[in-house]
Write a protein that holds these residues in place. Structure first.
Motif, short mmCIF file in Angstrom:
data_model
loop_
_atom_site.label_atom_id
_atom_site.label_comp_id
_atom_site.label_asym_id
_atom_site.label_seq_id
_atom_site.Cartn_x
_atom_site.Cartn_y
_atom_site.Cartn_z
N GLN A 1 0.85 -1.17 0.00
CA GLN A 1 0.00 0.00 0.00
C GLN A 1 0.89 1.23 0.00
N CYS B 1 -3.25 3.78 -2.20
CA CYS B 1 -3.33 2.85 -3.33
C CYS B 1 -2.95 1.46 -2.85
N PRO C 1 -2.72 -2.44 -4.67
CA PRO C 1 -2.89 -3.14 -5.94
C PRO C 1 -3.60 -4.49 -5.81
N ARG D 1 -5.11 -0.99 -10.01
CA ARG D 1 -4.85 -0.07 -8.90
C ARG D 1 -6.18 0.23 -8.20
N TRP E 1 -8.01 2.23 -4.88
CA TRP E 1 -7.80 3.42 -4.06
C TRP E 1 -8.85 3.52 -2.96
N GLU F 1 -9.20 2.22 -12.91
CA GLU F 1 -8.90 1.93 -11.52
C GLU F 1 -10.18 1.73 -10.72
#
Length: 87
Positions: free
Chosen positions: A11, A21, A23, A32, A34, A83
């Motif tokens: 992170q 962020c 993954p 990605r 968030w 994302e």
């Protein structure tokens, strides 16, 4: 839990975006994900003053965040840049 979606134990704090962020990987593709500082502060019930506090709060809610991100990935709820935004 969908085993086709994997989350790395990584992170990073993005101070410009004011979000963390984290993954995910699905079928070899990196996604990605968030979570906003506002969401983390809301869950924590208080302001998070620095990066260490933000990442500590993220770690506390990681399991829930991964489940939410997984659901959004399965629903293909990607933003305009591909994302996932949780909270």
């Amino acid at each position: 839990m969908n085993q086709d979606i994997l989350f790395a134990d990584l992170q990073t704090w993005d101070s410009e975006r004011k979000a963390v962020c984290f993954p995910a990987q699905q079928a070899g593709a990196l996604i990605r994900c968030w979570v906003s500082l506002a969401w983390l502060e809301n869950q924590a019930g208080s302001p998070l003053a620095d990066e260490a506090a933000i990442l500590t709060a993220f770690a506390e809610y990681r399991f829930d965040l991964e489940e939410m991100a997984e659901s959004l990935i399965e629903e293909e709820a990607f933003n305009a840049t591909g994302e996932i935004e949780v909270g």
